[in-house]
Design an enzyme around this catalytic site. Structure first.
Site, PDB file in Angstrom:
ATOM      1  N   ASN A 159       0.855  -1.192   0.000  1.00 50.53           N
ATOM      2  CA  ASN A 159       0.000   0.000   0.000  1.00 50.53           C
ATOM      3  C   ASN A 159       0.880   1.228   0.000  1.00 50.53           C
ATOM      4  O   ASN A 159       1.965   1.238   0.582  1.00 50.53           O
ATOM      5  CB  ASN A 159      -0.908   0.012   1.231  1.00 50.53           C
ATOM      6  CG  ASN A 159      -1.691   1.313   1.358  1.00 50.53           C
ATOM      7  OD1 ASN A 159      -1.396   2.146   2.208  1.00 50.53           O
ATOM      8  ND2 ASN A 159      -2.681   1.508   0.514  1.00 50.53           N
ATOM      9  N   GLU A 203      -1.296   0.686  -5.235  1.00 44.25           N
ATOM     10  CA  GLU A 203      -1.292   2.030  -5.826  1.00 44.25           C
ATOM     11  C   GLU A 203      -0.154   2.221  -6.823  1.00 44.25           C
ATOM     12  O   GLU A 203      -0.271   2.998  -7.769  1.00 44.25           O
ATOM     13  CB  GLU A 203      -1.204   3.094  -4.731  1.00 44.25           C
ATOM     14  CG  GLU A 203      -2.471   3.280  -3.915  1.00 44.25           C
ATOM     15  CD  GLU A 203      -2.654   2.236  -2.826  1.00 44.25           C
ATOM     16  OE1 GLU A 203      -3.713   2.247  -2.167  1.00 44.25           O
ATOM     17  OE2 GLU A 203      -1.738   1.398  -2.624  1.00 44.25           O
ATOM     18  N   ASP A 244      -5.794  21.651   8.801  1.00 37.26           N
ATOM     19  CA  ASP A 244      -6.287  20.681   7.828  1.00 37.26           C
ATOM     20  C   ASP A 244      -6.961  21.380   6.649  1.00 37.26           C
ATOM     21  O   ASP A 244      -6.905  22.602   6.513  1.00 37.26           O
ATOM     22  CB  ASP A 244      -7.217  19.677   8.509  1.00 37.26           C
ATOM     23  CG  ASP A 244      -6.977  18.262   8.007  1.00 37.26           C
ATOM     24  OD1 ASP A 244      -6.811  18.097   6.783  1.00 37.26           O
ATOM     25  OD2 ASP A 244      -6.946  17.333   8.824  1.00 37.26           O
TER      26      ASP A 244
END
Length: 422
Positions: free
Chosen positions: A136, A199, A245
């Site tokens: 991953n 990915e 964020d």
């Protein structure tokens, strides 16, 4: 980074800053002055590695990296996600200098005054499922704790699953952190694919089967300017945060896992340290844009004539969506809205428009809302539904109110809505 900087310089504006810049606050101030440009800080004080930012801060740059038009990014991504290309071999790492772990050698930025400290923001974490060995790759923010330790924010996705498996086995999870990647590889690491897929095979599709991987420990890692080698400790946590964020507001402090570093590999030929500015366009696009194929697929199941889907930058590429359809029946607009809101749980407001409206032009979307929406008939309001933890108005239990706006024409009266001189 050097190769792609040369490629991008031909088509996109690059700003080079040669004066000495502090990595605490000052670098962020400069980078925020150029929100849509590639910026290179050549002289971060106390470091001999330049800082680069803005490689993926426009759709045009992302489209260039994967060889398509910006309107076709969603289709190129969907195709690559559905048609990954296997990578048979990996080479041994070469043309890198390997040093003992010392994060003080890297120009890691402290972005804002209330931050928990210096943060790695562009690090792609490579790991393998401890049971199945399926790899991953995913981006995570990482707070510097000491010269050889980081706190990593992980949420319930693939890496979280891998870590919890290792934790149950009372084992540390081996990882590598790649910083300074080909933008196509960086984009692939953000895609939402099945936990059974890799990915890097999506990235290999973007790279037309030419992606090279290197052996780093027991992992296979894409070429990057800086590679950190280490483990996520199964039995240690540390306070992580505050951190700005997507919504340009502070995320709160949590206990998060700790990374113990073992080695740092730095490319010998002019390495760059890639920094993604929190809440900047690069952050928003890389986090949000990979959700668009997911929304598109869901809407297509409900309305096969969907044309495109966009998570808007004003909505932080997370909370607002515009959907283009070719309307064939009167209920298509509302069906498209419901499909979109269910496909991306964080989506808060969605608008659906006809194919004659350019969803990449916010003025055109506003035109559709102003001329084709009747409030009591065309607006859907769904209260008390799970939303995004990043939404400042969401309730403590995670619920919010979602709104869908059907800005499509009444197909029984098409002639009333024909645009004449647009």
């Amino acid at each position: 980074m050097k190769e792609f900087l040369k490629k991008f310089e031909k088509e996109f504006n690059t700003v080079e800053i040669d004066e000495e810049v502090l990595t605490v606050f000052d670098a962020t101030k400069i980078l925020n002055k150029y929100p849509r440009d590639i910026v290179v800080l050549n002289n971060p004080k106390g470091y001999n590695i330049p800082i680069i930012s803005g490689l993926c801060n426009t759709r045009e740059k992302i489209a260039n990296a994967i060889n398509c038009k910006k309107e076709d990014i969603i289709h190129k991504m969907a195709y690559a996600m559905e048609n990954p290309i296997k990578i048979e071999k990996a080479s041994n790492l070469k043309n890198y200098t390997t040093i003992e772990p010392d994060l003080g050698k890297l120009p890691i930025l402290t972005h804002f005054k209330k931050d928990g400290g210096a943060y790695i923001t562009s690090g792609v974490v490579i790991a393998k499922d401890p049971e199945t060995n399926i790899p991953n790759a995913s981006i995570h923010r990482m707070l510097v704790l000491s010269k050889d330790k980081l706190a990593i924010r992980i949420v319930p996705r693939n890496l979280y699953t891998y870590f919890n498996k290792a934790k149950k086995m009372k084992k540390n999870l081996e990882i590598a952190i790649a910083i300074g990647l080909d933008p196509a590889v960086l984009l692939a690491s953000t895609t939402s694919i099945s936990i059974d897929n890799d990915e890097m095979e999506v990235a290999n599709n973007f790279k037309e089967g030419k992606l090279k991987l290197f052996n780093v420990g027991n992992l296979r890692v894409p070429e990057a300017d800086i590679i950190l080698e280490g483990e996520i400790l199964h039995d240690k946590t540390a306070k992580e945060g505050p951190f700005v964020d997507l919504t340009n507001t502070y995320d709160h402090i949590r206990d998060e896992p700790v990374i113990q570093l073992a080695k740092i590999h730095i490319k010998e030929d002019n390495p760059y340290y890639h920094s993604i500015i929190p809440a900047g366009f690069e952050h928003k696009l890389l986090q949000g844009l990979p959700q668009e194929p997911r929304i598109y697929k869901s809407v297509k199941n409900a309305v096969p004539t969907v044309k495109n889907v966009l998570l808007t930058e004003g909505g932080c590429c997370w909370l607002h969506s515009a959907i283009s359809i070719e309307k064939q029946s009167q209920g298509d607009g509302k069906n498209a809205l419901l499909a979109a809101l269910s496909a991306h749980p964080s989506l808060k407001h969605a608008v659906v428009v006809d194919k004659d409206i350019n969803i990449f032009d916010l003025e055109d979307i506003e035109y559709a809302i102003s001329t084709r929406v009747k409030g009591d008939e065309d607006i859907i309001i769904i209260p008390k539904i799970r939303g995004s933890s990043l939404d400042p108005v969401a309730l403590p239990d995670g619920t919010t109110t979602k709104v869908g706006v059907d800005a499509t024409i009444d197909i029984s009266q098409k002639e009333k809505f024909e645009k004449v001189n647009f």
